[in-house]
Design a protein around this motif. Structure first.
Motif, PDB file in Angstrom:
ATOM      1  N   LEU A 169       1.326   4.558   5.559  1.00  0.00           N
ATOM      2  CA  LEU A 169       0.699   4.049   4.321  1.00  0.00           C
ATOM      3  C   LEU A 169       0.949   2.689   4.597  1.00  0.00           C
ATOM      4  O   LEU A 169       0.696   1.818   3.646  1.00  0.00           O
ATOM      5  N   GLN A 170       1.443   2.185   5.517  1.00  0.00           N
ATOM      6  CA  GLN A 170       1.651   0.645   5.819  1.00  0.00           C
ATOM      7  C   GLN A 170       0.369  -0.161   5.689  1.00  0.00           C
ATOM      8  O   GLN A 170       0.688  -1.323   5.011  1.00  0.00           O
ATOM      9  N   ILE A 171      -0.641   0.299   6.115  1.00  0.00           N
ATOM     10  CA  ILE A 171      -1.893  -0.492   6.365  1.00  0.00           C
ATOM     11  C   ILE A 171      -2.113  -0.527   4.833  1.00  0.00           C
ATOM     12  O   ILE A 171      -2.664  -1.773   4.327  1.00  0.00           O
ATOM     13  N   GLU A 172      -2.506   0.461   4.133  1.00  0.00           N
ATOM     14  CA  GLU A 172      -2.643   0.569   2.694  1.00  0.00           C
ATOM     15  C   GLU A 172      -1.854  -0.539   2.034  1.00  0.00           C
ATOM     16  O   GLU A 172      -2.307  -1.284   0.906  1.00  0.00           O
ATOM     17  N   ARG A 173      -0.629  -0.419   2.255  1.00  0.00           N
ATOM     18  CA  ARG A 173       0.348  -1.051   1.302  1.00  0.00           C
ATOM     19  C   ARG A 173       0.330  -2.669   1.513  1.00  0.00           C
ATOM     20  O   ARG A 173       0.518  -3.523   0.622  1.00  0.00           O
ATOM     21  N   TYR A 174      -0.189  -2.890   2.910  1.00  0.00           N
ATOM     22  CA  TYR A 174      -0.300  -4.499   3.172  1.00  0.00           C
ATOM     23  C   TYR A 174      -1.561  -4.929   2.342  1.00  0.00           C
ATOM     24  O   TYR A 174      -1.504  -6.093   1.667  1.00  0.00           O
ATOM     25  N   PHE A 175      -2.668  -4.178   2.049  1.00  0.00           N
ATOM     26  CA  PHE A 175      -3.590  -4.809   1.433  1.00  0.00           C
ATOM     27  C   PHE A 175      -3.256  -4.542  -0.234  1.00  0.00           C
ATOM     28  O   PHE A 175      -3.757  -5.353  -0.824  1.00  0.00           O
ATOM     29  N   TRP A 176      -2.689  -3.424  -0.662  1.00  0.00           N
ATOM     30  CA  TRP A 176      -2.427  -3.532  -2.099  1.00  0.00           C
ATOM     31  C   TRP A 176      -1.487  -4.770  -2.446  1.00  0.00           C
ATOM     32  O   TRP A 176      -1.665  -5.252  -3.489  1.00  0.00           O
ATOM     33  N   GLU A 177      -0.551  -5.116  -1.676  1.00  0.00           N
ATOM     34  CA  GLU A 177       0.277  -6.328  -1.654  1.00  0.00           C
ATOM     35  C   GLU A 177      -0.427  -7.610  -1.685  1.00  0.00           C
ATOM     36  O   GLU A 177       0.062  -8.609  -2.419  1.00  0.00           O
TER      37      GLU A 177
END
Length: 257
Positions: free
Chosen positions: A61-69
């Motif tokens: 989920l690191q990639i998704e979390r980057y964009f969410w942030e």
């Protein structure tokens, strides 16, 4: 002196404990009986396995979390299944996950058993914010080639999403669309959204090929999904090509000659 718990009672108690610092574990650890030690070891291994799954989930989920942030709300993971088979369509899926997505065990669909994919397919369907499916059949594959057909299937999957994604995460492909996109080699092992899309696409296509097996028996489509297995190639030699074979693919092309 207090009588120790039976082994059955210890096993039952361990099902209620999920924290290695729980004080109730002390008596079990100090229990000299082999049954108690075995029960504790099994509990410990199960806890480690669960933690490993949670760690893998967080990693993917690191990639998704980057964009969410960054303030991006709707991120679509996109993957396809069916580029290599000799028959049937190429199927793509686009999946938008919520920030609180908690379905565990998702991975590249090729790493999962058929039964596990089926379970995860239903769980993803229930938990995802949006799912889109794109299908391009053997006619299109023969007309434009498999690479271009894959792009078309992915674009269709995006178009079928009930919400407009703000960011695309794509497995090893770049699409001619205006939505910002990032492409990842082996993306289904790096992004949870892409991995979820790979499961949706795989199960969707496998079900389609099982239906085709009823229509066109003798090739083993229900088991090989159209890939060039021994059973499939033998059926091709014996019966010739059927309606859904890709006529531009070498083994089929050779039979047609």
């Amino acid at each position: 002196m207090e009588k120790p718990l039976s082994i059955a009672a210890i096993k039952e108690l361990l099902t209620t404990i999920s924290d290695s610092t729980d004080e109730r574990l002390l008596a079990i650890r100090n229990d000299s009986r082999k049954g108690a030690a075995s029960a504790y070891k099994a509990w410990e291994n199960k806890l480690k396995k669960q933690q490993s799954i949670l760690d893998k989930q967080a990693e993917m989920l690191q990639i998704e979390r980057y964009f969410w942030e960054q303030g991006t709300q709707y991120i679509a993971g996109i993957d396809e299944v069916g580029r290599g088979p000799l028959a049937g369509p190429v199927v793509a899926a686009a999946v938008v996950l919520p920030k609180d997505f908690d379905v565990l065990g998702i991975n590249d669909s090729k790493q999962l058993s058929s039964a596990k994919r089926e379970v995860l397919f239903e769980q993803i369907q229930e938990a995802a914010l949006a799912i889109g499916i794109g299908v391009k059949d053997h006619h299109i594959i023969d007309n434009v080639n498999i690479y271009e057909a894959t792009k078309l299937a992915m674009i269709e999957a995006i178009q079928q999403l009930p919400i407009q994604p703000e960011q695309l995460l794509i497995d090893a492909m770049h699409l001619p669309v205006s939505i910002p996109q990032e492409s990842f080699i082996k993306g289904d092992a790096k992004s949870l959204s892409i991995a979820a899309a790979s499961i949706i696409a795989k199960v969707t296509r496998d079900r389609m090929m099982a239906d085709y097996d009823d229509l066109y028996p003798g090739y083993g489509f229900a088991k090989n999904a159209g890939y060039g297995t021994k059973v499939h190639l033998e059926g091709l030699e014996r019966q010739g090509a059927c309606q859904i074979h890709r006529k531009t693919f070498a083994p089929v092309k050779n039979v047609l000659k």
